[in-house]
Motif scaffolding. Sequence first.
Motif, short mmCIF file in Angstrom:
data_model
loop_
_atom_site.label_atom_id
_atom_site.label_comp_id
_atom_site.label_asym_id
_atom_site.label_seq_id
_atom_site.Cartn_x
_atom_site.Cartn_y
_atom_site.Cartn_z
N ALA A 211 0.84 -1.19 0.00
CA ALA A 211 0.00 0.00 0.00
C ALA A 211 0.88 1.25 0.00
CB ALA A 211 -0.92 0.00 1.21
N SER A 212 0.33 2.35 -0.49
CA SER A 212 1.13 3.57 -0.62
C SER A 212 1.35 4.30 0.70
CB SER A 212 0.46 4.51 -1.63
OG SER A 212 -0.84 4.88 -1.17
N LYS A 213 0.46 4.10 1.67
CA LYS A 213 0.61 4.78 2.95
C LYS A 213 -0.07 3.95 4.03
CE LYS A 213 -3.53 7.64 2.37
NZ LYS A 213 -4.07 9.02 2.36
N PRO A 214 0.23 4.18 5.31
CA PRO A 214 -0.43 3.44 6.39
C PRO A 214 -1.94 3.66 6.36
CG PRO A 214 1.50 4.59 7.22
CD PRO A 214 1.28 5.09 5.82
N PRO A 215 -2.71 2.70 6.84
CA PRO A 215 -4.17 2.82 6.76
C PRO A 215 -4.78 3.77 7.79
CG PRO A 215 -3.58 0.76 7.82
CD PRO A 215 -2.29 1.39 7.36
N PHE A 216 -3.99 4.27 8.71
CA PHE A 216 -4.49 5.21 9.72
C PHE A 216 -3.39 6.21 10.02
CE2 PHE A 216 -3.08 1.25 11.66
CZ PHE A 216 -2.06 1.68 12.48
N PRO A 217 -3.74 7.41 10.43
CA PRO A 217 -2.72 8.43 10.72
C PRO A 217 -1.97 8.09 12.01
CG PRO A 217 -4.90 9.26 11.26
CD PRO A 217 -5.11 7.95 10.57
N LYS A 756 7.44 -4.54 7.40
CA LYS A 756 6.53 -4.58 6.25
C LYS A 756 5.15 -4.14 6.71
CE LYS A 756 5.45 -9.54 6.78
NZ LYS A 756 3.99 -9.46 7.02
N HIS A 757 4.24 -3.95 5.74
CA HIS A 757 2.82 -3.74 5.99
C HIS A 757 2.55 -2.66 7.05
CE1 HIS A 757 2.17 -8.19 4.63
NE2 HIS A 757 2.59 -7.41 3.66
N ALA A 758 2.85 -1.42 6.71
CA ALA A 758 2.59 -0.29 7.60
C ALA A 758 3.35 -0.42 8.91
CB ALA A 758 1.10 -0.11 7.85
N SER A 759 4.60 -0.77 8.81
CA SER A 759 5.51 -0.66 9.94
C SER A 759 6.16 0.71 9.80
CB SER A 759 6.53 -1.79 9.89
OG SER A 759 7.35 -1.79 11.02
N ALA A 782 9.77 -3.56 3.40
CA ALA A 782 9.34 -4.23 2.18
C ALA A 782 8.07 -3.67 1.56
CB ALA A 782 9.15 -5.73 2.46
N SER A 783 7.54 -2.56 2.05
CA SER A 783 6.36 -1.97 1.42
C SER A 783 6.40 -0.46 1.58
CB SER A 783 5.07 -2.54 2.01
OG SER A 783 5.05 -2.45 3.42
N GLU A 784 5.77 0.24 0.63
CA GLU A 784 5.81 1.71 0.63
C GLU A 784 5.19 2.32 1.87
OE1 GLU A 784 4.89 4.00 -2.97
OE2 GLU A 784 4.61 2.04 -3.93
N ASP A 785 4.23 1.62 2.48
CA ASP A 785 3.56 2.19 3.64
C ASP A 785 4.42 2.15 4.90
OD1 ASP A 785 3.38 -0.53 4.06
OD2 ASP A 785 1.21 -0.63 3.91
N CYS A 786 5.64 1.69 4.80
CA CYS A 786 6.60 1.81 5.90
C CYS A 786 7.24 3.20 5.80
CB CYS A 786 7.65 0.71 5.81
SG CYS A 786 7.00 -0.96 6.02
N ALA A 808 10.23 1.21 0.61
CA ALA A 808 9.95 2.32 1.53
C ALA A 808 11.01 3.41 1.39
CB ALA A 808 9.91 1.81 2.97
N ARG A 809 10.60 4.65 1.60
CA ARG A 809 11.53 5.77 1.62
C ARG A 809 11.77 6.18 3.06
NH1 ARG A 809 9.31 10.23 -2.45
NH2 ARG A 809 7.38 9.72 -1.34
N ILE A 810 13.04 6.15 3.48
CA ILE A 810 13.39 6.50 4.86
C ILE A 810 13.32 8.02 5.00
CG2 ILE A 810 15.14 6.29 6.64
CD1 ILE A 810 13.89 3.64 5.63
N GLU A 811 12.64 8.49 6.05
CA GLU A 811 12.44 9.93 6.22
C GLU A 811 13.73 10.63 6.64
OE1 GLU A 811 10.16 12.12 9.61
OE2 GLU A 811 8.73 11.71 8.00
N VAL A 812 14.45 10.04 7.62
CA VAL A 812 15.70 10.62 8.09
C VAL A 812 16.74 9.51 8.14
CG1 VAL A 812 16.89 11.85 9.93
CG2 VAL A 812 14.46 12.33 9.47
N LEU A 813 17.85 9.72 7.44
CA LEU A 813 18.95 8.76 7.42
C LEU A 813 20.24 9.57 7.54
CD1 LEU A 813 19.72 5.72 7.00
CD2 LEU A 813 19.99 6.28 4.58
N GLN A 814 20.76 9.66 8.76
CA GLN A 814 21.93 10.53 8.94
C GLN A 814 22.79 10.07 10.11
OE1 GLN A 814 19.91 14.31 9.52
NE2 GLN A 814 20.09 14.17 11.75
#
Length: 860
Positions: A211-217, A756-759, A782-786, A808-814
């Motif tokens: 999925a493209s994003k987690p199912p809940f905010p 995976k799966h909205a982790s 393993a999924s975009e919603d991570c 998945a795209r990591i938000e902060v990697l530094q």
Amino acid sequence: MGPRFATRFLGLAVLFASVVSPALRGWSNPVLTNQNPPGQSYHFAIRSLQGDEPLRFFPRAGRDTLNVPPEEEYKYHGGLLGEVEMEFSKLPPGRYEVALGNAEYRTHSQHNRVYDIFLNGELVHDAYCHFDLFGFRTGGTVEFEVDAPAGVITLALKRDLPQSEWPRFAWVRFTHLESGFQIEKTANDFAPRSGEIRSYTSRHPQDIVNASKPPFPGQYKIKPWETEHLTPGDIVGPDGIVYPNWLEVGIDGGIPYVADSIPARDFGAIPDDEIDDSVAIQAALDHAEQQGGGAVTLEPGHYVLGFPLFIHGDGVVLRGAGQDRTVLSFEYFPPDGGVDLFSLREESESIAGPDTLFMAWADFDDLETLRWSIGDIELGVQDQIRREGYTHFLTTTGRNIIEQAGAGVHTLVAEAVYRDGRVQRDEQVLEFKDRPGPTSVSGLHQLAAINILGKGLRGKPYLLTEDGLRGSVELIVDDPDADLPVGSFIDLHAPATERWNQLVRNAAPWGNYRRNMYRIGGVEGNRLQINQPLRLDFPTVDGSTVQRLDLVVRSGVEDLKIVQPRKLWTSGINLFYAWECWIDGVVVEKAGRHSFYTGFAKKCEIRNSVFDDIWFKQGGGSGYIGFERAYDCLMESVVTYSMRHAPNLQWAAAGNVIRQSHFNDSDGQWHAGWTNENLFEEITISSGWDNGNYGYGLYSSSPEAGFHGPTGPRNVVYNSDISAPYNGIWMGGMNENFILAYNRFINSRGPAVYGKHASFNHIIKGNVFVSLDPYPAVFYFASEDCSGIEITDNRIIGPVSALTGGPARIEVLQDNTVEPTGDIMRPKPEHRSIFEWQQANGREQLTKRGQQYWAEDSAL
């Protein structure tokens, strides 16, 4: 059939030496299934050999396959269950190498798969998947060659023993030896054509692959400057991470010392006389309850328990002379080859009320079926055909019996049927009265040598009329005259409704998820003040309720050892419907199911104890050290050996702290049921494969797991040492804002962190990762919603080819460093214990924020 079956087992060592590999074979260049190889067409047909019974596809997670990306591995770990024949035709004529795989290196059924493999109608192998002593069934790869002069190969798997399980086909690969031409089929080719990965028990078959994003905010990843989001349930740590509030964990003021001594000898408990002491010790415990509390003391020596003990009263302690000096041998067991029916009776030997507890236990060896009945009314049945070992008891209450059979005099009959045709019976004649009574029990679903047991849920549930929001200390119910006075204990429950299950993609059809226990500190009409902030939302849309609890308060077991000499699926100590109760200075050796267990336990403590091995490691609810339906409990200075899952949290467990303890030969788990805001701190875990554990350092159950469901938010691992043969931590999905801070993870194979799966919204900070074979990346999601993951200030040591991987795209990697070798010492955080730091600084911080919620002790 008998001699052949015996021959199979006599040849076990030879078979495993020749056909079982430690893992599935790897593919250097996996062939795409459902496509013909370039320039070559072939025909494929498959048919069931089971008549009208269809084949079944079971997706299962398994050990990773070499050189296959993790998100593709499901193709090689599913199973097509049943007798099957496949035909490959129009192949290049000649001789072929055949590799046939069975992926189930780990399952929880105690039967063997005993089957034959045929190639072109010729029996080439008689195979089976053996269930070993430690909770694994060992699958693997078998290899052989076959001539296909006409370009046709038929492969058939046939069950050859009726009592064995169906064959399970996982994958097959044919390689033409002359040309190298290769084709492959996997069981996944016969999965539901939607392409979804889902459990066969799933009630919500939506796509959970990518999925493209987690199912809940998200609610939990909060920055210290986001003051509008900080609630009394949040405490900003000295490192700038917002942690859960653990101020209410454990017994207020610590474990109390109960001085009033009641010698068990005065009631007839004499050590070392080899006479059953259970009646005498129970009489002493009952006396302590009647006088309002006290410590029943046991002299040094050996005591025999022919029946379990029960502590129902507040302030009652069972105290030995030391964990190596006072030994209780728990020898309760049904008659050999038989069944035992007993009840905890309400008023007399012949009267039972709605809350009287009934149990029927059977000797499990060769047990086929256990049932109980009243006349023609069958009250329940356990079928042993498919699951050997631990489903050998039944439990119910008088209320259930009265609902089915009515009030009056009834003969309750328990019957055990064994595989050799023997039938054993036990019965009780009782008068069932449909009226409340003074009895002590409600809803005990397992048995222990010592049971601290409250009365449980009482009265009717009251609906919330406004959402109970995370961080709130107030609940509003639908009845201003609700029987919920100040000081009473309550259960707060949000059921797993269809709406919620779909939201979190929960495939488990049972269990507890959003639940907690509180004490009422103030009442104004239908508004209830509670003793601490909510950790989760409890929405009205799901029918959230408040119900009164009748609990045992401040009782415990101290300074003794419990041993269980016979293999029965019982535990050492139960804490059920308990508030601020404890286990301190106790050794439990070789319990049947669990060394100790909890249910509806709040602010309890487990300290200074050793839990050494168990009888049952075949899986399914055994070998856990931790908390179930337990809240704000503390485990400290504990050592365990040879458990399946330790430390383990499941079924709504929330706010528990497990610290300064060592867990040997087990994995750590958030095992089931939306566990949330728990802390593992200053612990060591050495995981493996030997005791029915999964091989991960830490494991979080998946939403598609039909017996577990997903894990809830903001679980924390702080300043701990985790080692494992597989991933350091495996997160199955719906895991919001896990915090991994200042730990050392040592893992042998695969990613150090896998999700995976909205982790999502994780904070991974200041750790040392020693990864010996971190393929395909150290951190793999393993999924975009991570999404929303922060990976900062970590040291990674090992042959790293990629730091991060997956879609998945990591938000902060530094500020992470990677070294092929180097110092692998544990991190040294500025504050060794975030729990102790909170105890010293947390209340002051909340007061400065104007979020003080606690009442004076006298008000509670």
